[in-house]
Design a protein around this motif. Structure first.
Motif, mmCIF file in Angstrom:
data_model
loop_
_atom_site.group_PDB
_atom_site.id
_atom_site.type_symbol
_atom_site.label_atom_id
_atom_site.label_comp_id
_atom_site.label_asym_id
_atom_site.label_seq_id
_atom_site.Cartn_x
_atom_site.Cartn_y
_atom_site.Cartn_z
ATOM 1 N N GLY A 1 -31.328 23.779 14.208
ATOM 2 C CA GLY A 1 -31.396 22.530 13.455
ATOM 3 C C GLY A 1 -30.020 21.978 13.156
ATOM 4 O O GLY A 1 -29.776 20.772 13.269
ATOM 5 N N GLU B 1 -28.089 18.465 14.235
ATOM 6 C CA GLU B 1 -27.354 17.594 13.307
ATOM 7 C C GLU B 1 -25.968 17.275 13.867
ATOM 8 O O GLU B 1 -25.530 16.123 13.875
ATOM 9 C CB GLU B 1 -27.229 18.271 11.946
ATOM 10 C CG GLU B 1 -28.544 18.423 11.184
ATOM 11 C CD GLU B 1 -28.860 17.214 10.330
ATOM 12 O OE1 GLU B 1 -27.996 16.333 10.198
ATOM 13 O OE2 GLU B 1 -29.978 17.154 9.784
ATOM 14 N N ILE C 1 -33.362 16.912 8.679
ATOM 15 C CA ILE C 1 -33.468 16.942 10.137
ATOM 16 C C ILE C 1 -34.245 15.726 10.650
ATOM 17 O O ILE C 1 -33.912 15.135 11.677
ATOM 18 C CB ILE C 1 -34.115 18.260 10.619
ATOM 19 C CG1 ILE C 1 -33.829 18.484 12.109
ATOM 20 C CG2 ILE C 1 -35.607 18.277 10.395
ATOM 21 C CD1 ILE C 1 -32.428 18.890 12.404
ATOM 22 N N GLU D 1 -27.442 18.536 5.061
ATOM 23 C CA GLU D 1 -27.596 19.637 6.009
ATOM 24 C C GLU D 1 -26.382 20.551 6.038
ATOM 25 O O GLU D 1 -26.500 21.767 5.934
ATOM 26 C CB GLU D 1 -27.837 19.062 7.407
ATOM 27 C CG GLU D 1 -27.728 20.072 8.530
ATOM 28 C CD GLU D 1 -28.933 20.969 8.617
ATOM 29 O OE1 GLU D 1 -28.805 22.107 9.122
ATOM 30 O OE2 GLU D 1 -30.011 20.538 8.191
ATOM 31 N N ALA E 1 -36.508 21.229 17.097
ATOM 32 C CA ALA E 1 -35.902 21.681 15.840
ATOM 33 C C ALA E 1 -36.885 21.581 14.678
ATOM 34 O O ALA E 1 -36.944 22.470 13.820
ATOM 35 C CB ALA E 1 -34.651 20.852 15.538
ATOM 36 N N ARG F 1 -38.125 24.714 12.371
ATOM 37 C CA ARG F 1 -37.889 24.766 10.928
ATOM 38 C C ARG F 1 -39.177 24.874 10.116
ATOM 39 O O ARG F 1 -39.148 25.328 8.984
ATOM 40 C CB ARG F 1 -37.088 23.536 10.492
ATOM 41 C CG ARG F 1 -35.655 23.619 10.952
ATOM 42 C CD ARG F 1 -34.736 22.752 10.148
ATOM 43 N NE ARG F 1 -33.357 23.123 10.405
ATOM 44 C CZ ARG F 1 -32.327 22.539 9.831
ATOM 45 N NH1 ARG F 1 -32.518 21.554 8.973
ATOM 46 N NH2 ARG F 1 -31.092 22.942 10.094
#
Length: 440
Positions: free
Chosen positions: A19, A23, A89, A130, A200, A204
């Protein structure tokens, strides 16, 4: 039991890191394409003016990171680390995909740069929640043994994000004509992020809340907002300042000097062919990966403080000479002399080694500096303030100083002096955190 715990940590680390990779990939693809965006979204008779406008737009996303950090960091202390990850995300992914569908200035006029800046702002808010929060999340899952080594893998996500982006762009440039790349090829990396977003997000969904936060729930502390309290506590306030100046700002300056500004400098300032620069950056980034993990391991053996300090001191001493040598080597590289190309590669790899010394121990250090109940907000705000206001604006500030003084190297005094000041303060005040208990 240990085997199960190790398997569980690997699962958490892979999901969290992927993740964060997305980003960084989304966030830094913009930087990789800054030179391309200049004529597409900021047309000007002066190429330098267009480049400055493009770099300023990149910087805008960094400037709003502290706002995202304050918002999402506080939420992480109240409702948990995992829910915040899901929000950030999704926000980053949607904003990035939309960049790939934006009209250019020739198609939409002034609305093109307005929309680009707006999406960049959303990216910055997401990155603020994040980056920093992910360090807390992974460190709280890591346990006490070899924490620096195990959490150093998170620091690979920035370089991997740039590497993946650079590889795509190099492939596109190799298979498309310059006209095709400017017409639609630059959009492909943003379209690809949609696929990465779906992967992702699914990964998550399977993440678990950290054991440290679950312990806070038992104590009834998870609903407290700690952001204001952090500034009232003199010890936390002091450590937030040290994190901001000596760890996060310095790491961000080195990161943007090594991973972002070197590319801009070689392409736009000393006119090395873009294809060659992309190839050299790939080699430098690949070298950074093992050096970062090794630095994390070293911080377990010798302490976080010593390793970070060595990076700060070397950075302060060597950034200026390195860019002087890059400028000289660029003369031969433009003529494709192998020796000059090799010199540039060695310099880029050497700079990557200095960066690794600061960022390798950084993930663990960020979390170890603060108590559990205020860790997320106390860590994310100064970390993103540093990355946004110090690191993110570095390409713009250095380019502006260079243009003001009419010298392609003058702006590099800024990061050199900053690193020197940070090193002096760190020598006196930065504590050793290796071995610190995270449940406190």
């Amino acid at each position: 039991m240990q085997k199960q715990n190790s398997h569980s940590y690997r699962k958490v680390a892979i999901a969290a890191c992927f993740g964060t990779f997305l980003e960084w990939y989304d966030f830094l693809t913009f930087a990789t394409l800054a030179v391309v965006f200049a004529p597409l979204f900021f047309p000007s008779s002066d190429p330098n003016t267009a480049l400055l406008a493009s770099l300023a737009t990149f910087g805008v996303g960094m400037v709003v990171r502290p706002i995202g950090a304050a918002l999402f960091g506080s939420m992480g202390d109240r409702i948990g680390r995992k829910p915040v990850f899901m929000i950030t995300i999704a926000l980053m992914g949607v904003a990035t995909v939309c960049v790939g569908f934006l009209p250019t200035y020739a198609q939409a006029g002034i609305w093109a740069p307005i929309l680009l800046v707006s999406l960049r702002l959303l990216q910055g808010l997401s990155a603020g929640g994040e980056i920093g929060g992910s360090a807390v999340y992974l460190t709280e899952h890591a346990g006490s043994d070899y924490r620096g080594f195990k959490t150093s893998f998170l620091q690979l996500m920035g370089p991997l994000g740039i590497l993946f982006s650079t590889l795509q762009i190099a492939l596109l440039r190799g298979h498309l004509s310059p006209e095709e790349f400017l017409a639609w090829g630059w959009r492909v990396p943003f379209w690809v992020s949609l696929i990465l977003l779906l992967i992702a997000f699914k990964a998550r969904m399977a993440l678990e809340e950290t054991p440290v936060f679950l312990e806070l729930i038992k104590k009834g502390q998870e609903t407290e907002s700690q952001l204001i309290n952090n500034f009232k506590d003199p010890e936390i306030r002091k450590r937030m300042f040290l994190l901001f100046l000596c760890v996060s700002s310095s790491g961000a300056i080195l990161f943007f000097c090594v991973q972002v500004y070197t590319s801009i400098f070689l392409k736009a300032t000393v006119q090395v062919p873009a294809k060659l620069v992309d190839q050299l950056n790939i080699y430098a980034t690949l070298s950074l990966l093992p050096m970062t993990i090794f630095s994390g391991w070293l911080s377990d053996k010798f302490g976080r403080r010593k390793i970070v300090l060595s990076g700060l001191i070397l950075g302060a001493l060597l950034i200026l000479p390195a860019f002087y040598l890059l400028e000289i080597a660029a003369i031969g590289a433009r003529a494709n002399h192998p020796s000059s190309v090799m010199v540039i590669a060695i310099i880029l790899i050497g700079l990557s080694g200095i960066l690794a010394l600061v960022v390798g121990p950084q993930t663990a250090l960020i979390a170890e500096l603060f108590p559990a109940k205020s860790r997320n907000s106390a860590a994310t705000l100064p970390h993103n303030l540093a990355a946004g206001w110090i690191g993110g604006l570095l390409p713009f500030i250095v380019t502006w100083i260079n243009q003001y003084w009419g010298n392609s190297i003058a702006g590099l005094w800024y990061p050199s002096i900053f690193l020197a000041i940070s090193a002096l303060i760190a020598i006196k005040y930065l504590p050793e955190t290796s071995g610190t208990s995270l449940i406190k």
